[in-house]
Design a protein around this motif. Structure first.
Motif, PDB file in Angstrom:
ATOM      1  N   PHE A   1       5.699  27.157  18.730  1.00  0.00           N
ATOM      2  CA  PHE A   1       7.140  27.193  18.513  1.00  0.00           C
ATOM      3  C   PHE A   1       7.784  28.415  19.170  1.00  0.00           C
ATOM      4  N   GLU A   2       9.087  28.322  19.321  1.00  0.00           N
ATOM      5  CA  GLU A   2       9.921  29.491  19.633  1.00  0.00           C
ATOM      6  C   GLU A   2      10.904  29.653  18.496  1.00  0.00           C
ATOM      7  N   PHE A   3      11.108  30.884  18.099  1.00  0.00           N
ATOM      8  CA  PHE A   3      12.067  31.204  17.040  1.00  0.00           C
ATOM      9  C   PHE A   3      13.082  32.191  17.587  1.00  0.00           C
ATOM     10  N   MET A   4      14.348  31.863  17.420  1.00  0.00           N
ATOM     11  CA  MET A   4      15.430  32.726  17.877  1.00  0.00           C
ATOM     12  C   MET A   4      16.393  32.969  16.722  1.00  0.00           C
ATOM     13  N   SER A   5      16.783  34.218  16.536  1.00  0.00           N
ATOM     14  CA  SER A   5      17.719  34.539  15.462  1.00  0.00           C
ATOM     15  C   SER A   5      18.727  35.581  15.936  1.00  0.00           C
ATOM     16  N   PHE A   6      19.916  35.487  15.404  1.00  0.00           N
ATOM     17  CA  PHE A   6      20.975  36.445  15.703  1.00  0.00           C
ATOM     18  C   PHE A   6      21.319  37.203  14.428  1.00  0.00           C
ATOM     19  N   ASP A   7      21.329  38.526  14.522  1.00  0.00           N
ATOM     20  CA  ASP A   7      21.632  39.353  13.364  1.00  0.00           C
ATOM     21  C   ASP A   7      22.215  40.677  13.806  1.00  0.00           C
ATOM     22  N   TYR A   8      22.839  41.363  12.856  1.00  0.00           N
ATOM     23  CA  TYR A   8      23.420  42.670  13.123  1.00  0.00           C
ATOM     24  C   TYR A   8      22.413  43.749  12.735  1.00  0.00           C
ATOM     25  N   GLY A   9      22.053  44.618  13.688  1.00  0.00           N
ATOM     26  CA  GLY A   9      21.124  45.693  13.400  1.00  0.00           C
ATOM     27  C   GLY A   9      20.607  46.339  14.668  1.00  0.00           C
ATOM     28  N   GLU A  10      19.579  47.146  14.528  1.00  0.00           N
ATOM     29  CA  GLU A  10      18.966  47.848  15.654  1.00  0.00           C
ATOM     30  C   GLU A  10      17.455  47.779  15.508  1.00  0.00           C
ATOM     31  N   MET A  11      16.744  48.080  16.573  1.00  0.00           N
ATOM     32  CA  MET A  11      15.286  48.088  16.496  1.00  0.00           C
ATOM     33  C   MET A  11      14.822  49.157  15.514  1.00  0.00           C
ATOM     34  N   GLN A  12      15.351  50.346  15.619  1.00  0.00           N
ATOM     35  CA  GLN A  12      14.968  51.428  14.724  1.00  0.00           C
ATOM     36  C   GLN A  12      15.865  51.443  13.490  1.00  0.00           C
ATOM     37  N   ALA A  13      15.320  51.949  12.396  1.00  0.00           N
ATOM     38  CA  ALA A  13      16.065  51.974  11.141  1.00  0.00           C
ATOM     39  C   ALA A  13      17.219  52.962  11.193  1.00  0.00           C
ATOM     40  N   ARG A  14      18.293  52.614  10.533  1.00  0.00           N
ATOM     41  CA  ARG A  14      19.408  53.562  10.376  1.00  0.00           C
ATOM     42  C   ARG A  14      18.984  54.697   9.455  1.00  0.00           C
ATOM     43  N   PRO A  15      19.574  55.874   9.616  1.00  0.00           N
ATOM     44  CA  PRO A  15      19.189  57.014   8.779  1.00  0.00           C
ATOM     45  C   PRO A  15      19.968  57.101   7.468  1.00  0.00           C
ATOM     46  N   ASP A  16      20.736  56.039   7.148  1.00  0.00           N
ATOM     47  CA  ASP A  16      21.562  56.082   5.954  1.00  0.00           C
ATOM     48  C   ASP A  16      21.645  54.700   5.324  1.00  0.00           C
ATOM     49  N   PHE A  17      22.468  54.561   4.279  1.00  0.00           N
ATOM     50  CA  PHE A  17      22.680  53.264   3.647  1.00  0.00           C
ATOM     51  C   PHE A  17      23.725  52.481   4.429  1.00  0.00           C
TER      52      PHE A  17
ATOM     53  N   VAL B   1      19.913  45.110   9.766  1.00  0.00           N
ATOM     54  CA  VAL B   1      18.515  44.726   9.938  1.00  0.00           C
ATOM     55  C   VAL B   1      17.771  45.789  10.730  1.00  0.00           C
ATOM     56  N   THR B   2      16.594  46.158  10.255  1.00  0.00           N
ATOM     57  CA  THR B   2      15.673  46.985  11.030  1.00  0.00           C
ATOM     58  C   THR B   2      14.748  46.032  11.773  1.00  0.00           C
ATOM     59  N   PHE B   3      15.012  45.809  13.057  1.00  0.00           N
ATOM     60  CA  PHE B   3      14.267  44.798  13.797  1.00  0.00           C
ATOM     61  C   PHE B   3      12.807  45.189  14.017  1.00  0.00           C
ATOM     62  N   ALA B   4      12.491  46.473  13.940  1.00  0.00           N
ATOM     63  CA  ALA B   4      11.086  46.881  14.021  1.00  0.00           C
ATOM     64  C   ALA B   4      10.292  46.278  12.865  1.00  0.00           C
ATOM     65  N   HIS B   5      10.912  46.179  11.692  1.00  0.00           N
ATOM     66  CA  HIS B   5      10.271  45.578  10.522  1.00  0.00           C
ATOM     67  C   HIS B   5      10.078  44.076  10.751  1.00  0.00           C
ATOM     68  N   VAL B   6      11.112  43.404  11.280  1.00  0.00           N
ATOM     69  CA  VAL B   6      11.005  41.978  11.595  1.00  0.00           C
ATOM     70  C   VAL B   6       9.890  41.752  12.616  1.00  0.00           C
ATOM     71  N   LYS B   7       9.904  42.557  13.673  1.00  0.00           N
ATOM     72  CA  LYS B   7       8.901  42.435  14.732  1.00  0.00           C
ATOM     73  C   LYS B   7       7.489  42.581  14.172  1.00  0.00           C
ATOM     74  N   ASP B   8       7.270  43.613  13.371  1.00  0.00           N
ATOM     75  CA  ASP B   8       5.936  43.852  12.818  1.00  0.00           C
ATOM     76  C   ASP B   8       5.487  42.699  11.920  1.00  0.00           C
ATOM     77  N   ALA B   9       6.412  42.138  11.144  1.00  0.00           N
ATOM     78  CA  ALA B   9       6.071  41.032  10.251  1.00  0.00           C
ATOM     79  C   ALA B   9       5.562  39.831  11.035  1.00  0.00           C
ATOM     80  N   PHE B  10       6.224  39.520  12.159  1.00  0.00           N
ATOM     81  CA  PHE B  10       5.805  38.373  12.963  1.00  0.00           C
ATOM     82  C   PHE B  10       4.524  38.661  13.745  1.00  0.00           C
TER      83      PHE B  10
END
Length: 329
Positions: free
Chosen positions: A205-221, A254-263
């Motif tokens: 399969f291919e999975f594609m998703s659109f979300d608001y965020g960055e690869m690295q985590a934000r330093p705040d809430f 979204v912290t996309f590094a977390h998404v990436k690692d999960a997959f």
């Protein structure tokens, strides 16, 4: 209760925000790319056809949207597949993953009004129910709707009468916080299980998703509430959480590094992370506009052109969106 349980009740509880049909767009609480232009779905349709042409997606493969809400997005995709490659409608299978019966019913009715009996739509309550050989999965703003834990300097949050208290020791949350270099912020829960479910549901399969965020985590809430197109920071001193609870949307970056690692941990290959505007242009949204220009009158073309400009601006509705793409082959 833990904050993730509180957020889950807010969004998905019996009377939660997503448990019943909600308007999205001008009359709702927020906009998405889907509510801006049909050409968003059209561009995905063009990409699906390219996957068929390169041999990655079978003509009998499954096209599945996860968390479709109205069903407008998948319907737009189908409409453009019919325009660009009509014969695929008789071979591709279309499905939606939707846990709520009320939303399934709305989607079924919308598809029947749009396509009659020409399209057979299959619903599943979870990815674990879907078993197939070959698929294209698409989602729009799904990862920021996963419940999260709140973390602050070594402690996780609990909620008591809508008040947030940081006094919980949670080893899993602390490990994730250290991994993504956060001393405060949101730690999403459920990405790992979601990735495993998808990897188990389909062989290729291919999975594609659109979300608001960055690869690295934000330093705040970044946690915030959307109510009638007003954005309210969750820790705003004037926020009235008890009034907003289950009646408004709550989300975070979204912290996309977390998404990436999960997959990756689930055995799925990470392909790319791109800004939405770059992804849509690369997938051919401008070529679709040229087709429209040739076949429609100038007024309609200009109207759609203005809508598409919003989609491919660096800041869509004040926020920068990303496209993330994975493959299992």
């Amino acid at each position: 209760m833990k904050f993730s349980d509180y957020m889950s009740e807010w969004l998905y509880g019996k009377d939660g925000y997503y448990a019943t049909y909600k308007n999205i767009g001008k009359s709702g609480d927020f906009y998405t790319a889907v509510s801006t232009s049909k050409f968003f779905g059209g561009t995905i349709a063009k990409h699906i056809i390219s996957l068929v042409d390169e041999g990655f997606l079978d003509e009998e493969g499954v096209v599945c949207e996860i968390g479709a809400h109205h069903g407008y997005f998948l319907a737009d995709v189908i409409e453009f597949i019919y325009t660009l490659r009509p014969k695929l409608l008789s071979s591709l299978k279309f499905a939606i993953i939707e846990r709520f019966d009320s939303l399934q019913e709305f989607q079924k009715n919308y598809f029947f009004e749009s396509f009659g009996d020409a399209i057979k739509l299959t619903h599943y309550k979870s990815l674990s129910e879907l078993k197939c050989k070959n698929a294209f999965f698409i989602a729009n703003e799904i990862f920021d709707a996963f419940p999260c834990e709140l973390y602050y300097k070594g402690k996780s949050a609990r909620v008591e009468r809508h008040e947030v208290v940081f006094d919980v020791d949670d080893e899993w949350v602390e490990q994730k916080a250290k991994k993504y270099h956060k001393d405060r912020g949101e730690i999403a829960k459920g990405y790992e299980e979601f990735a495993i479910e998808m990897a188990s549901s389909c062989k290729k399969f291919e999975f594609m998703s659109f979300d608001y965020g960055e690869m690295q985590a934000r330093p705040d809430f970044s946690l915030r509430v959307y109510a009638k197109h007003e954005v309210i920071p969750f820790f705003d001193e004037n926020i009235k959480r008890e009034e907003l609870f289950a009646k408004s949307d709550i989300t975070y970056d979204v912290t996309f590094a977390h998404v990436k690692d999960a997959f990756l941990e689930a055995g799925v290959e990470f392909i790319e992370l791109k800004a939405q505007m770059v992804a849509l242009v690369n997938m051919g949204i401008l070529e679709l506009l040229e087709i429209l220009k040739e076949k429609a009158d100038e007024k309609i073309y200009k109207q759609e052109l203005e809508k598409v400009k919003i989609l491919i601006m660096p800041n869509f509705l004040g926020e920068r969106f990303k496209m993330v793409r994975f493959r299992k082959a």
